[in-house]
Design an enzyme around this catalytic site. Structure first.
Site, PDB file in Angstrom:
ATOM      1  N   HIS A   1    -105.108  48.305 -43.448  1.00 19.44           N
ATOM      2  CA  HIS A   1    -105.183  48.135 -41.987  1.00 19.44           C
ATOM      3  C   HIS A   1    -105.558  46.702 -41.632  1.00 19.44           C
ATOM      4  O   HIS A   1    -104.947  46.057 -40.776  1.00 19.44           O
ATOM      5  CB  HIS A   1    -106.263  49.062 -41.391  1.00 19.44           C
ATOM      6  CG  HIS A   1    -105.865  50.490 -41.276  1.00 19.44           C
ATOM      7  ND1 HIS A   1    -104.676  50.891 -40.735  1.00 19.44           N
ATOM      8  CD2 HIS A   1    -106.527  51.635 -41.612  1.00 19.44           C
ATOM      9  CE1 HIS A   1    -104.614  52.216 -40.748  1.00 19.44           C
ATOM     10  NE2 HIS A   1    -105.714  52.696 -41.289  1.00 19.44           N
TER      11      HIS A   1
ATOM     12  N   ASP B   1    -103.769  58.157 -38.424  1.00 18.94           N
ATOM     13  CA  ASP B   1    -103.007  56.924 -38.178  1.00 18.94           C
ATOM     14  C   ASP B   1    -101.592  57.246 -37.712  1.00 18.94           C
ATOM     15  O   ASP B   1    -101.072  56.631 -36.779  1.00 18.94           O
ATOM     16  CB  ASP B   1    -102.899  56.081 -39.460  1.00 18.94           C
ATOM     17  CG  ASP B   1    -104.253  55.644 -39.988  1.00 18.94           C
ATOM     18  OD1 ASP B   1    -105.212  55.592 -39.197  1.00 18.94           O
ATOM     19  OD2 ASP B   1    -104.349  55.353 -41.202  1.00 18.94           O
TER      20      ASP B   1
ATOM     21  N   HIS C   1    -107.088  51.667 -48.426  1.00 22.77           N
ATOM     22  CA  HIS C   1    -106.523  52.098 -47.140  1.00 22.77           C
ATOM     23  C   HIS C   1    -107.027  51.200 -46.003  1.00 22.77           C
ATOM     24  O   HIS C   1    -106.244  50.640 -45.236  1.00 22.77           O
ATOM     25  CB  HIS C   1    -106.912  53.567 -46.893  1.00 22.77           C
ATOM     26  CG  HIS C   1    -106.320  54.162 -45.661  1.00 22.77           C
ATOM     27  ND1 HIS C   1    -105.281  55.063 -45.683  1.00 22.77           N
ATOM     28  CD2 HIS C   1    -106.609  54.001 -44.351  1.00 22.77           C
ATOM     29  CE1 HIS C   1    -104.957  55.419 -44.456  1.00 22.77           C
ATOM     30  NE2 HIS C   1    -105.770  54.788 -43.620  1.00 22.77           N
ATOM     31  N   GLU C   2    -108.344  51.017 -45.935  1.00 21.29           N
ATOM     32  CA  GLU C   2    -108.904  50.204 -44.850  1.00 21.29           C
ATOM     33  C   GLU C   2    -108.500  48.735 -45.005  1.00 21.29           C
ATOM     34  O   GLU C   2    -108.222  48.054 -44.008  1.00 21.29           O
ATOM     35  CB  GLU C   2    -110.424  50.343 -44.785  1.00 21.29           C
ATOM     36  CG  GLU C   2    -110.924  51.747 -44.447  1.00 21.29           C
ATOM     37  CD  GLU C   2    -110.399  52.282 -43.126  1.00 21.29           C
ATOM     38  OE1 GLU C   2    -110.193  51.480 -42.177  1.00 21.29           O
ATOM     39  OE2 GLU C   2    -110.164  53.513 -43.029  1.00 21.29           O
TER      40      GLU C   2
END
Lengths: 270, 270, 270, 270, 270, 270
Positions: F75, F148, F71-72
């Site tokens: 980003h 988000d 997930h990170e």
């Protein structure tokens, strides 16, 4: 006392919760005139903290007891089959707390900080398992599922408006900031949206819950024998846990139930 | 004093309610100059606690008394036929309390914690029985059914938005959490939904209540003789209970009235 | 003093209201230097309590006085013909109280606790009688009917949302509980409903009031001579009551006016 | 001092208002070093009480002064022609009070308690006369009519929702009770109605105001010479009243302007 | 010190505002160690009072400075061409006050109490001139126009709902009375109207603003050379005023830009 | 200590923020028994001030840790590719603050006062990068993207209602003034608009966010190898920054991703 067992039954509990349970257990032991706190005291203490005091004055009639037994068995079986990341550890049809006539304890196998889409679909189905059991067995519904529907609707709403899990609504957050409810003009969740979007959100929530209801019915129909065994056991002993519960639940057939997530994906792909 | 009788007429009463009744009965006996509290004192005391003080100053005219007698008889007969899990124990056309011109006491045969779908359909019909009797006998309505309609609408709404009993709305909970009404922005039930869903909920509520009204009319038409007997008895003695009431009510014909639940299921199955 | 007459003019009055009237009558007699209270004192005292003080400073011009005379005569004639369960006992075109330019007193012949559908249709028509007279006589409306329309709309709304008297809306209660108006979020009557139902309620209210307006016009057209006689009498003596009033009103033709209730029933039957 | 003249200019004034005017007049005379109060002092005193203090610092430019002169002349001529039950007694283009750049005083010839439909149509047209003059003379609008439009809309709304003067909406009162505005949930006028009715009310209000605007334009076009004379007079002397004003206004042509009421009736009759 | 110049730059200023400016100017002179207050002190003092303190810490990057220079030049040129009743007296791209990155001072040539329709169309275009310059020069928008859009929308809304300047909405005032915002139920402007009217108001506002945006773009495209000259001058010296500014601005081409008012009239005439 | 590095990581920080960081760094050094504050202390101090304290008790399971890492990384990669005016300086999957399970620090290369349309499109895509990574890698979503989505929706809403960046809505400001939320009747953003406009705003917001989601997915699919490398690095060392992070990120392929701004322009041009 089996500390591992107690730990497994209290995931997500803070220190204060555990202290509370130890205290309750000690009081229960003392009340029974024992010097040592035993496993059964801890078990009862956990039930009290989680579900409230037993209500001995709330005596169910035979028909109601039977309905509650099938209802809770429905939760347990659907949870076992469709929400396997949590484990059914106890079922009871002894009325407790403010309003509950029975409860099914389903605990995660480890502390969780995220839930995936298919886990949420499973939770929805498990919540609708009680209602599905009433439909399958008695052919008509009762007022007993109101709280289950309320919780299922909340989860489905969050999937649609908070988590972007509806392909139709898209990765948009429709939830208003949840300001404390004493502020005027704060309508709780949703509705900072136009009328058409509000209708689409309703459709998506309904679709998620109905799909879950269908899966729950399907699961129970395929596992009718386990349902009968579980309900019969509950009517006899009023609660089931540990090995006794496992023995019945291990008989469930898991294969071949519809997978809503895969369906949604296939629909979206077309 | 027949304690079993009193118990049967006071299901769901808490200790404080019972103490209140005993107290009222003692006062009534004392006021009549008697040393012992008798059955009739308890009967009147229960009426007072349940329905309020008799309003002797509220004297109905002949026509109004007749209308109220048929109205209450309608409740009683429809309740007896379509809501048989509760027993009609008393009918009165003596004005009582703040607004009531008459009342029909229908009590469950045991304490209940769950209500099934068909029991709720029966309750709806019984509530509409008074209005149906006015229609059937006088050919036009009156203002006397306002409170019945309000209660019936509340039940029908709960069936649709809380209990998931509408096949069209589905197993979704449309009710907002019922926060206390002093909080701004709290609209009571419903309406956290889109416009189309709000319309569908209205349709379903209307459909449930209209179906119940039809069943009530049908029941009274098939039992016109009992209706006449009951109303005549009420006009004469102003209240009926016990064996006298039973004798008339036991004559009702139960067979052949429409069953909305079965119809709904058949419709859903198509 | 004719006590029966006073009683007939004060139905539904509580003891305190009657005491108030006796007191006013005594003051009026004293102010006129008389030792005994006479019939005329009681008559004026009742007017004061019901309609407020005479406003001598509010002097109507000739045209306005004429319009008010026809307006009040319209109420009286339509009330006499279509709401016969109440009796017109007095008409006045002396301005009184905060805003009234005239008033027509119509009293029930006995205390009432219920109103039937046809009585409510009659009340609606009587309220619209003043406006209808202005239309029939002057060919255009004035601002003088605002309060009549407001009361008629309230009655029609209650027929539709409280009493289940609309065949289109059905036996459903659309009224929100009437919580005191200082609570935020309490919108008074109605609107806990979807948009389509809200439109249907508007249609039904409009239909009821328009039908009543039509009946009022029809009644006045058929009774034009009585209307002229009554208005002429009022312009001359400013108020009419007792035998004088009866003599004119007894001339009304009742037969052949449309009956909305029968029409509605026939429509519903098709 | 001509008391009849003062009385004619102050209809509907209470005693306190008159005392206020006398006081102002005395102060004005004193300020000018006179011992006696003269007619002109009373005239200025009435203006002050009705329209506020002259704002000498608010100096209009040439173009603005011209526009205001035509605007006020428009009000006066349309009022004279279409609202003849009130008499134009004074026009001024000296800025006064909080915001006004000019004003036209139009007074009823006697105290009024009722207004007829055609009088209200006339008032609407007179209010729109200022805007119509700007359109006719300058070919474009200005911000100066905002207050006129607001008052005209309020009157048109009342005709539709309070007085039942719209044939489309019917004799129904759409106005919510006007509870004081500090109560939450009180939205001022209107909107306790369904969406379709709300749209219909908007249409009717718009139709009334547009019809009035058309009549105002028509009136001014037919009376263009009077409009020019009046505006020219105002630009020269800044205010007009009495014989001087009458002389110009008496030249207006009244015949042949559309009558909206008759049109509405004819439309309704078809 | 040129007092006429200062007066021209401070139209509509009250005495207190002027005193404030003199005070600021004296302080600025003192801070610079001078005994006499000079023209430049007054200029800076006026800027401070109108636009706030210079924010020396808010240092724009090269790209942002360029964008702001074109943005402000856009305001100035469109204002000069389409809102000629006000005169552009100063442009600055030195950040000031709470949020502004630059500002353009455009002052009326005399005190104004009325604005005509075409003046309002000009103001709208001038407000959109900054955004139009960004579009024309950089081909994409930025967040810098948010406040301009907000003010333009407010003006366009007032034209539609307060001033009756939309031919589609008509001479109707749609604005709710602007009660202070601490009253519950007060939604600010608009919306006491039906849904269809609300949509029409939106359409009209959008149409007015889009038309203004188009005119602004057209004006800047036709005056691209002046735009470049102005922006270049600003990037070099950070502010422009007096003769220097005039010299550039006097080069604008005014002829041939669309006139929305005439178009509207022509459309309405068809 | 590398002050330039610290400055680069704290753009937009006020003096008080910097003082806070120095203080935290000193405390951290002291707690570790060192006399001098080192680079690593400042790094941790900045993390604490920006993202909150490390939550050592919040231990992610293997599967959750893996999901958070991807997930990170999502980003970071999408930010690097589509929002290049900010630089990714650090990624961490150590839970911090109230709710975060990981965070990606992306800092502008200089202080910014304006954002262009394409920069906002880039920000949207970067916010959706985490969700896109979950989709691409695991084939199903989780609850981890809720925050988000909320932030992306807010940005998209501002683009539509504040910045006039939707060609469909136009250069109109739809945002209500953001009055403090304790005022009744203040609904937060939006909705002072008609129903149709509200629907159009929803469509535009949805369209902006969906387009960004598509670009994010496309970017990650084209950079799958970098995604795997980054996630693997994070799972191993729990955080990445400096040269180590740069080395992986510098491998991203930037070419050929869709440009929504250009598409929009082309659509508008047709």
């Amino acid at each position: 006392v089996d500390l591992a067992e107690i730990a497994a039954r209290t995931p997500g509990f803070a220190g204060a919760d555990l202290a509370n349970i130890v205290n309750e257990a000690a009081l229960l032991a003392a009340r029974k005139g024992r010097d040592t706190v035993e496993d059964q005291d801890f078990s009862e203490a956990i039930d009290r903290v989680v579900a409230g005091l037993e209500k001995k004055s709330r005596i169910l009639s035979g028909l109601e007891k039977e309905r509650v037994a099938y209802h809770e068995s429905g939760h347990a079986i659907v949870g076992e089959v469709l929400a396997p990341s949590e484990r059914v550890t106890k079922i009871s049809i002894i009325p407790r707390g403010v309003a509950a006539l029975g409860y099914t304890m389903q605990l995660p196998t480890e502390d969780r900080y995220l839930l995936t889409e298919s886990e949420l679909h499973g939770k929805l189905a498990a919540l609708l398992g009680g209602r599905a059991a009433e439909e399958v067995v008695f052919g008509e519904l009762s007022t007993g599922a109101a709280n289950d529907l309320s919780r299922a609707t909340e989860i489905a709403r969050a999937m649609v408006v908070d988590y972007g899990m509806s392909r139709k609504i898209g990765p948009v957050s429709m939830a208003k900031e949840r300001r404390p409810s004493f502020l005027p003009g704060d309508y709780g969740g949703g509705r900072e949206v136009g009328d058409r979007t509000a209708d689409e959100i309703d459709d998506e929530i309904k679709s998620l819950v109905e799909r879950a209801a269908e899966r729950a019915r399907e699961t129970l129909t395929k596992n009718r024998a386990v349902l009968e065994a579980l309900a019969k056991g509950l009517i006899e002993s009023e609660h089931l846990e540990g090995a006794e519960l496992r023995k019945i639940l291990d008989g469930v057939r898991v294969a071949g139930i519809k997978d809503p997530y895969r369906e949604l994906e296939e629909t979206a792909a077309k």
